[in-house]
Design an enzyme around this catalytic site. Sequence first.
Site, PDB file in Angstrom:
ATOM      1  N   HIS A   1      -3.010   2.467   2.558  1.00  0.00           N
ATOM      2  CA  HIS A   1      -3.677   3.263   1.539  1.00  0.00           C
ATOM      3  C   HIS A   1      -3.425   4.763   1.749  1.00  0.00           C
ATOM      4  CE1 HIS A   1      -6.651   4.093  -1.558  1.00  0.00           C
ATOM      5  NE2 HIS A   1      -7.244   4.943  -0.746  1.00  0.00           N
TER       6      HIS A   1
ATOM      7  N   ASP B   1      -6.436   2.368   8.768  1.00  0.00           N
ATOM      8  CA  ASP B   1      -5.732   1.206   9.315  1.00  0.00           C
ATOM      9  C   ASP B   1      -4.855   0.503   8.290  1.00  0.00           C
ATOM     10  OD1 ASP B   1      -6.941   1.593  11.804  1.00  0.00           O
ATOM     11  OD2 ASP B   1      -8.692   0.390  11.228  1.00  0.00           O
ATOM     12  N   THR B   2      -4.786   1.039   7.057  1.00  0.00           N
ATOM     13  CA  THR B   2      -3.997   0.388   6.014  1.00  0.00           C
ATOM     14  C   THR B   2      -2.983   1.366   5.441  1.00  0.00           C
ATOM     15  OG1 THR B   2      -5.462   1.042   4.204  1.00  0.00           O
ATOM     16  CG2 THR B   2      -6.040  -0.985   5.396  1.00  0.00           C
TER      17      THR B   2
ATOM     18  N   TRP C   1     -14.031  13.685  -1.924  1.00  0.00           N
ATOM     19  CA  TRP C   1     -13.888  12.856  -0.727  1.00  0.00           C
ATOM     20  C   TRP C   1     -13.722  13.763   0.488  1.00  0.00           C
ATOM     21  CZ3 TRP C   1     -14.949   7.887  -0.709  1.00  0.00           C
ATOM     22  CH2 TRP C   1     -14.589   7.123   0.404  1.00  0.00           C
TER      23      TRP C   1
END
Length: 155
Positions: free
Chosen positions: A89, A86-87, A23
């Site tokens: 996570h 935005d979370t 990632w």
Amino acid sequence: MTHYEGDLRSPEGARFAIIASRWNPRITDTLVAGARKTFADNGVSEGAVDVIRVPGAWEIPLTAARLAAAGRHAAVVALGCVVRGDTRHYEQVADGCSDGLMRVSLDYGIPVANGVLAVERHEDAEARAGGNHGNKGEEAALAALEMSHLLGQLP
């Protein structure tokens, strides 16, 4: 009084592992290149460094635990990049990865150098992957070398 301190000499016959997330590849590839160069610059042959790629930072601790349990590596370098979104996570992945890496190190008694970036913005990651804040892959490899040498000295 006895003084113990590691240096950058690799223990004889030592193997090292670099576990890197796929990632954010622009960042993680630069971190891996920095770690590999650091090992080479400090006398570790390319054949004594295993590079394992995993999907993301979340998968790094499990892979580190498997390698640590096998007992073939003097140290593990964990590299990845988690960018805030935005979370929640971000917190779950970054904190879970860090906690998992510490657990592997303590449970197996093997140095696990945490070079997993947890940053607010991609620009922050770029600064730590060869930018004006250095290369955290290099720093993690140096820590792995020093700790593997130090642990070989301790009673």
